[in-house]
Design a protein around this motif. Structure first.
Motif, PDB file in Angstrom:
ATOM      1  N   ASN A 272      36.572  29.166   6.768  1.00 52.50           N
ATOM      2  CA  ASN A 272      36.434  30.454   6.412  1.00 52.50           C
ATOM      3  C   ASN A 272      34.897  30.892   6.559  1.00 52.50           C
ATOM      4  N   GLU A 273      33.775  29.890   6.252  1.00 51.77           N
ATOM      5  CA  GLU A 273      32.488  30.374   6.654  1.00 51.77           C
ATOM      6  C   GLU A 273      32.298  30.764   8.078  1.00 51.77           C
ATOM      7  N   GLY A 274      32.984  30.096   9.188  1.00 52.38           N
ATOM      8  CA  GLY A 274      32.931  30.389  10.514  1.00 52.38           C
ATOM      9  C   GLY A 274      33.705  31.668  10.532  1.00 52.38           C
ATOM     10  N   ALA A 275      34.842  31.879  10.172  1.00 53.26           N
ATOM     11  CA  ALA A 275      35.463  32.996  10.605  1.00 53.26           C
ATOM     12  C   ALA A 275      34.934  34.179  10.083  1.00 53.26           C
ATOM     13  N   MET A 276      34.301  34.190   9.038  1.00 57.88           N
ATOM     14  CA  MET A 276      33.517  35.387   8.379  1.00 57.88           C
ATOM     15  C   MET A 276      32.263  35.475   8.879  1.00 57.88           C
ATOM     16  N   SER A 337      39.326  39.875  15.286  1.00 53.79           N
ATOM     17  CA  SER A 337      40.745  39.888  15.225  1.00 53.79           C
ATOM     18  C   SER A 337      41.330  41.514  14.859  1.00 53.79           C
ATOM     19  N   ARG A 338      42.327  41.753  15.217  1.00 52.85           N
ATOM     20  CA  ARG A 338      43.220  42.879  15.031  1.00 52.85           C
ATOM     21  C   ARG A 338      43.622  42.843  13.751  1.00 52.85           C
ATOM     22  N   SER A 339      43.461  41.850  12.770  1.00 54.88           N
ATOM     23  CA  SER A 339      44.026  41.778  11.575  1.00 54.88           C
ATOM     24  C   SER A 339      43.265  42.587  10.604  1.00 54.88           C
ATOM     25  N   ALA A 340      43.837  42.857   9.643  1.00 57.54           N
ATOM     26  CA  ALA A 340      43.370  43.877   8.547  1.00 57.54           C
ATOM     27  C   ALA A 340      41.960  43.272   7.987  1.00 57.54           C
ATOM     28  N   ALA A 341      41.831  42.046   8.031  1.00 56.33           N
ATOM     29  CA  ALA A 341      40.614  41.437   7.620  1.00 56.33           C
ATOM     30  C   ALA A 341      39.396  41.788   8.556  1.00 56.33           C
ATOM     31  N   GLY A 342      39.844  41.845  10.008  1.00 59.67           N
ATOM     32  CA  GLY A 342      38.852  42.033  10.912  1.00 59.67           C
ATOM     33  C   GLY A 342      38.267  41.045  11.621  1.00 59.67           C
ATOM     34  N   HIS A 343      38.600  39.653  11.121  1.00 58.79           N
ATOM     35  CA  HIS A 343      38.274  38.406  11.737  1.00 58.79           C
ATOM     36  C   HIS A 343      39.421  37.518  11.688  1.00 58.79           C
ATOM     37  N   ILE A 344      39.331  36.545  12.619  1.00 62.63           N
ATOM     38  CA  ILE A 344      40.281  35.290  12.493  1.00 62.63           C
ATOM     39  C   ILE A 344      40.285  34.841  11.300  1.00 62.63           C
ATOM     40  N   LYS A 345      41.392  34.592  10.547  1.00 61.55           N
ATOM     41  CA  LYS A 345      41.668  33.886   9.331  1.00 61.55           C
ATOM     42  C   LYS A 345      42.422  32.603   9.385  1.00 61.55           C
ATOM     43  N   ASP A 346      43.386  32.553  10.261  1.00 67.41           N
ATOM     44  CA  ASP A 346      44.140  31.183  10.300  1.00 67.41           C
ATOM     45  C   ASP A 346      44.246  30.554  11.661  1.00 67.41           C
ATOM     46  N   THR A 347      43.538  29.413  11.670  1.00 71.81           N
ATOM     47  CA  THR A 347      43.405  28.828  13.043  1.00 71.81           C
ATOM     48  C   THR A 347      44.809  27.947  13.444  1.00 71.81           C
ATOM     49  N   ARG A 348      45.703  27.802  12.517  1.00 76.90           N
ATOM     50  CA  ARG A 348      46.733  26.913  12.859  1.00 76.90           C
ATOM     51  C   ARG A 348      47.739  27.528  14.034  1.00 76.90           C
ATOM     52  N   PRO A 349      47.816  28.998  14.391  1.00 71.13           N
ATOM     53  CA  PRO A 349      48.559  29.374  15.572  1.00 71.13           C
ATOM     54  C   PRO A 349      47.808  28.747  16.826  1.00 71.13           C
ATOM     55  N   VAL A 350      46.406  28.712  16.769  1.00 74.21           N
ATOM     56  CA  VAL A 350      45.726  28.246  17.792  1.00 74.21           C
ATOM     57  C   VAL A 350      46.268  26.794  18.418  1.00 74.21           C
ATOM     58  N   GLY A 351      46.335  25.739  17.252  1.00 74.87           N
ATOM     59  CA  GLY A 351      46.902  24.523  17.259  1.00 74.87           C
ATOM     60  C   GLY A 351      48.342  24.296  18.051  1.00 74.87           C
ATOM     61  N   ILE A 352      49.136  25.283  17.481  1.00 69.10           N
ATOM     62  CA  ILE A 352      50.374  25.360  17.699  1.00 69.10           C
ATOM     63  C   ILE A 352      50.744  25.812  19.492  1.00 69.10           C
ATOM     64  N   GLN A 353      49.727  26.701  19.803  1.00 64.73           N
ATOM     65  CA  GLN A 353      49.935  27.225  20.988  1.00 64.73           C
ATOM     66  C   GLN A 353      49.480  26.202  22.160  1.00 64.73           C
ATOM     67  N   ILE A 354      48.229  25.627  21.645  1.00 57.93           N
ATOM     68  CA  ILE A 354      47.597  24.463  22.545  1.00 57.93           C
ATOM     69  C   ILE A 354      48.601  23.362  22.773  1.00 57.93           C
ATOM     70  N   ARG A 355      49.355  23.050  21.836  1.00 59.47           N
ATOM     71  CA  ARG A 355      50.341  21.810  21.785  1.00 59.47           C
ATOM     72  C   ARG A 355      51.249  22.290  22.535  1.00 59.47           C
ATOM     73  N   ALA A 356      51.824  23.644  22.594  1.00 60.23           N
ATOM     74  CA  ALA A 356      52.873  23.966  23.575  1.00 60.23           C
ATOM     75  C   ALA A 356      52.427  23.964  24.942  1.00 60.23           C
ATOM     76  N   VAL A 357      51.366  24.273  25.195  1.00 57.90           N
ATOM     77  CA  VAL A 357      50.781  24.116  26.804  1.00 57.90           C
ATOM     78  C   VAL A 357      50.622  22.737  27.180  1.00 57.90           C
ATOM     79  N   THR A 358      49.984  22.000  26.371  1.00 58.42           N
ATOM     80  CA  THR A 358      49.676  20.441  26.646  1.00 58.42           C
ATOM     81  C   THR A 358      50.999  19.851  26.853  1.00 58.42           C
ATOM     82  N   CYS A 359      51.953  20.049  25.931  1.00 54.62           N
ATOM     83  CA  CYS A 359      53.216  19.318  26.043  1.00 54.62           C
ATOM     84  C   CYS A 359      54.176  19.629  27.353  1.00 54.62           C
ATOM     85  N   THR A 360      53.789  20.714  28.035  1.00 56.16           N
ATOM     86  CA  THR A 360      54.763  21.085  29.144  1.00 56.16           C
ATOM     87  C   THR A 360      54.150  20.470  30.200  1.00 56.16           C
ATOM     88  N   ARG A 361      53.114  19.696  30.170  1.00 52.42           N
ATOM     89  CA  ARG A 361      52.534  19.402  31.547  1.00 52.42           C
ATOM     90  C   ARG A 361      52.694  17.822  31.533  1.00 52.42           C
TER      91      ARG A 361
END
Length: 361
Positions: A272-276, A337-361
């Motif tokens: 949260n300190e980094g995101a804000m 971020s385009r979220s209401a907060a104006g900044h990235i709040k949750d980094t979990r979707p990043v991990g999910i998308q990275i796993r999806a990319v790396t698992c297809t290789r």
């Protein structure tokens, strides 16, 4: 409280009588001849409220209780309520205390959470948001429920559901989420035990029902304290991050989230300190690498710090500047971020998308 001096002799209060009452320059009281202590108060604006007056303790002045407005109550309904109150008073029971206890018994989990979050200076905004997120995901059906009605069996059943099936549409064990959610629930119930009481001053909730899973929560805390990341995996993860950042299929928010994760790895900053983090707390100096730093004015330990930036961290921040220049957008946040907060709040979707990319290789 001295008895008011009535301007009108006691009469049997009826609808016809009340309808004929006219307001005066001051509050006026019309007392019922049939039920002693039952009356009608009329204020100068014309508002009419039924009242009841009686002694709970003969050593103390009489207590006067407002029953409700004429129109909300009929005369007969108000008289029935007055008789119940007078009966309680003769038994030494204060109807006002009974009402307060009934209201306390009905207070919901949502109301307790809101009261807990509203305490000034007690919680940071991101902490409140995180706690509320757990509540709304883990206990959505419990939020409108009276908090005093939550039982140990309820807690045991819900904990096992989350621990074995998780909170997402696709079932997956989530013991960490279960533990986090129930620690928050335990805190809120402890707060309710201090804030809400019975007539005799005892806590409304005698024992915190979350105590039934005390061993499970303690076991999870022990596991968290001894968990370590294999250093060899850090390099692999960094490679996945740098590779994924070049993926043109990823959105601007996803690439920004990747940058945030890289920044957290390089600086050790809390998520949260980094995101804000805002640009006014970052200093980049091309002429003097030793003068590259960022400032955290309000970290978790409350001690403001200025931390140096490595060349890799500087590269991440410059990548953020370049991304803003390309899109022509300008945000005060380093990781917007385009979220209401104006900044990235949750980094979990990043991990999910990275796993999806790396698992297809």
């Amino acid at each position: 409280m001295p008895d008011p001096t009535p301007k009108h002799p006691p009469v049997k209060l009826t609808k016809g009588y009340v309808d004929r009452v006219k307001p005066g320059q001051n509050d006026e009281y019309h007392w019922d001849a049939e039920t002693k202590g039952f009356g009608l108060r009329v204020n100068p604006s014309g508002r009419m409220n039924f009242i009841v007056q009686g002694r709970i303790d003969p050593r103390k002045p009489p207590a006067r209780i407002t029953i409700g407005a004429y129109g909300v109550f009929t005369v007969d309904q108000a008289r029935d309520v007055a008789r119940e109150h007078l009966r309680s008073m003769r038994m030494g029971i204060d109807p006002r205390e009974v009402k307060r206890e009934d209201e306390a018994k009905a207070v919901t989990l949502r109301q307790v959470a809101d009261a807990f979050f509203a305490r000034p200076g007690m919680l940071k905004e991101n902490t409140r948001d995180e706690m509320d997120r757990h509540l709304t995901t883990a206990f959505a059906k419990w939020l409108p429920r009276a908090i005093a009605s939550i039982t140990p069996n309820d807690c045991r059943k819900r904990y096992e559901e989350i621990a074995t099936k998780g909170l997402r549409k696709t079932p997956a064990p989530a013991p960490g989420s279960a533990a986090s959610a129930f620690k928050i629930l335990r805190t809120l119930i402890n707060f309710a035990m201090e804030e809400y009481q019975t007539q005799d001053g005892a806590p409304l909730i005698a024992r915190n029902p979350v105590a039934i899973i005390k061993k499970e929560l303690a076991a999870h805390e022990s596991k968290v304290r001894t968990r370590h990341i294999d250093r060899r995996d850090v390099g692999k993860f960094w490679h996945h991050l740098t590779t994924a950042r070049q993926n043109p299929a990823f959105s601007a928010d996803t690439r920004c989230g990747i940058d945030l994760v890289m920044f957290l790895l390089l600086t050790g900053t809390r998520r949260n300190e980094g995101a804000m983090l805002t640009w006014d707390r970052v200093n980049l100096d091309d002429a003097d690498p030793a003068n590259n730093w960022f400032h955290l004015p309000d970290p978790k330990n409350k001690n403001p710090v200025w931390l140096p930036l490595s060349s890799q961290a500087v590269a991440v921040l410059k990548a953020r500047q370049l991304a803003e220049e390309k899109t022509g957008t300008k945000s005060k946040f380093v990781f917007p971020s385009r979220s209401a907060a104006g900044h990235i709040k949750d980094t979990r979707p990043v991990g999910i998308q990275i796993r999806a990319v790396t698992c297809t290789r």
